[in-house]
Design a protein around this motif. Structure first.
Motif: not given
Length: 412
Positions: A204-223
C-alpha cells in the motif's frame, strides 16, 4: 426516431485490484452477518483500534465509521442524522456518530446493513469523540465496551512509559475478548497476522508513493475508496494479494504513461480532511473537470503499519497522525507535498471535526508557506449533506485553479 442503445457494461476483471478490493470490502459485511447468524458474538470496532487483535482471535467485527460513510455516500446520511437528533442527540456532534447511534436504535438501513454488536472496541487515537460515541452504544445496547486509551504524544518518539501504559491495555483487551467470546490468543497466529499486515502495508505504501511520478499513475480518489480495506482487513492474506496487485497496476500505468485519472493532469494537489461522502462525486468531478488530480492525503498512508513484534505494533498505533506532536504531523504533510510535487492544498473544514478544523487552519497555513503553494478551504461534512454548499466548493476550487494556473504562467 430510433431509440439510443445503451452500451452493455464491461464485466469487471476478477484479476484486477479494484475487483479484489471490492470483494474484500463486501465480504467483511457478509462474514459478520453469517457469524451472527451462527450464534457467534460479533463486535463493532473503531477504525484505529488494532485490527490485529480481533484478527488473531478469529473474531468477526465491523466498522461503524465505514458503515456511516457508505450510508452517507448512498444518500442516507441526513435521514439518519435527523433520526439521531429526534432522540435528543445534538447536531453539533460527529455525523458518523449520529448515523451510528441512529442505526443502533433502528437496527437497519437500506443503504448499508450490518448486525448489531455483542461488544464494542474503542480506541481514541483518532479522536476523543469516539469515547462518548462508543460509551453510548454500549449503554444503549447493554453490551460491554473495551477501551484502549492512547495518550496524545507531545514528543517525536514513543517513550518506554507510554509503551508500558498502552501495552497493559492491549493485554487487558485480549483477556477481555477471550472471556467474552471464548476464543484464545496464540503467538503463532499473531505472527501470521503480523506478517500479513506488514505485507499489505508495504504494498500500500509503495503504491501511494507512486504519486511522485508525473503524471500520477492513479486518481487520488482511488486512495479514499481503497483505504477501507487497509482499515478493516490488512491482516488478511487476500488483502496483501490485492494490494500487491494494485502496486503492480500502478507500476504498469507509470511505465505506459497511463493513469486511472481520466483527464489530463494539469495540476497536482494534496487533499486535507475526510472526504465529503454525500458529495464525493461532486468534489471529484469539480477537480477532474479542471485537470486537478488529488495525488496525496495524509490519511491514506496513516493505515500503513509496519513493525517487527508486539511492542512494535503498539508503537505504530501510538504514532498515527491524530495522536502525535502537531509539528511532526505538520512535517509529515510537508514531506508528502514535496515528495509528490504538490502545487496546491485543498482543505475540507469538516463540521464533524471542530477541534481538528481549528488547529488545521494554522497547520495548513504553515504547510503552504513551507512548500510555497496556495491553500484554500471549503466548509462541509463527512456524512451530513446539510452542511455542504456546492456553490461554495466550486468557487473555492476555481480560485485554487486560477492561482495555480497564474503561477505556471509566471514560471514560463
Amino acid at each position: 426516431m430510433a431509440e439510443e442503445k445503451k452500451k452493455p457494461r464491461t464485466p469487471p476483471d476478477p484479476n484486477s485490484a479494484k475487483y479484489k478490493l471490492n470483494q474484500i470490502a463486501q465480504k467483511a459485511y457478509t462474514d459478520v452477518q453469517e457469524a451472527k447468524a451462527r450464534g457467534e458474538k460479533v463486535g463493532w470496532i473503531s477504525s484505529n483500534f488494532p485490527v490485529e487483535i480481533p484478527e488473531t482471535l478469529g473474531l468477526y467485527v465491523c466498522y461503524p465509521e465505514n458503515q456511516a460513510a457508505g450510508i452517507a455516500a448512498r444518500g442516507g446520511g441526513v435521514r439518519m442524522c435527523e433520526a439521531a437528533e429526534s432522540e435528543g442527540y445534538s447536531n453539533d456532534i460527529c455525523a458518523y456518530a449520529r448515523v451510528s447511534l441512529a442505526y443502533a436504535r433502528l437496527g437497519s438501513a437500506p443503504e448499508q446493513d450490518m448486525p448489531l454488536p455483542d461488544y464494542v472496541l474503542c480506541c481514541n487515537n483518532i479522536c476523543n469523540c469516539m469515547i462518548k460515541w462508543y460509551e453510548n452504544l454500549a449503554k444503549e445496547l447493554n453490551i460491554p465496551m473495551i477501551m484502549i486509551d492512547i495518550p496524545f504524544n507531545p514528543d517525536d518518539e514513543v517513550s518506554d512509559a507510554e509503551l508500558a501504559y498502552v501495552k497493559g491495555q492491549f493485554l487487558a483487551a485480549i483477556e477481555q475478548l477471550e472471556e467474552i467470546t471464548g476464543r484464545k490468543w496464540t503467538e503463532e497466529r499473531f505472527r501470521e497476522v503480523m506478517a500479513n499486515s506488514c505485507r499489505t502495508s508495504r504494498a500500500w505504501l509503495e503504491a501511494t508513493a507512486m504519486a511522485r511520478y508525473t503524471p500520477s499513475p492513479f486518481n487520488g480518489f482511488d486512495l479514499l475508496n481503497h483505504m477501507a480495506v487497509m482499515v478493516t482487513a490488512r491482516g488478511k492474506p487476500e488483502a496483501a494479494d490485492a494490494m500487491e496487485t494494485l502496486l503492480k497496476e500502478y507500476q504498469a500505468n507509470h511505465e505506459k504513461g497511463e493513469s486511472t485519472f481520466r483527464a489530463e493532469e494539469k495540476y497536482r494537489i494534496m487533499f486535507e480532511g475526510i472526504a465529503c461522502w454525500p458529495w464525493l462525486r461532486v468534489t471529484s468531478t469539480g477537480m477532474k473537470s479542471r485537470g486537478i488530480n488529488m495525488v496525496t492525503t495524509i490519511y491514506a498512508d496513516a493505515f500503513g503499519f509496519i513493525y517487527d513484534d508486539f511492542d512494535g505494533m503498539i508503537r505504530a498505533y501510538c504514532k498515527v497522525p491524530n495522536a502525535i506532536n502537531l509539528e511532526v504531523a505538520r512535517d509529515k504533510r510537508i514531506k508528502l507535498c514535496k515528495d509528490n510535487s504538490v502545487e496546491g492544498l485543498l482543505v475540507h473544514v469538516n463540521r464533524s471535526c471542530k477541534l481538528w478544523s481549528g488547529f488545521m487552519s494554522e497547520m495548513s497555513r504553515q504547510i503552504g508557506r513551507e512548500c510555497d503553494i496556495p491553500v484554500v478551504s471549503f466548509d462541509g461534512d463527512q456524512a451530513d449533506a446539510r452542511n455542504f454548499s456546492e456553490a461554495q466548493y466550486d468557487t473555492r476550487v476555481q480560485g485554487l485553479t486560477e492561482i495555480m494556473e497564474a503561477r505556471k504562467e509566471a514560471a514560463v
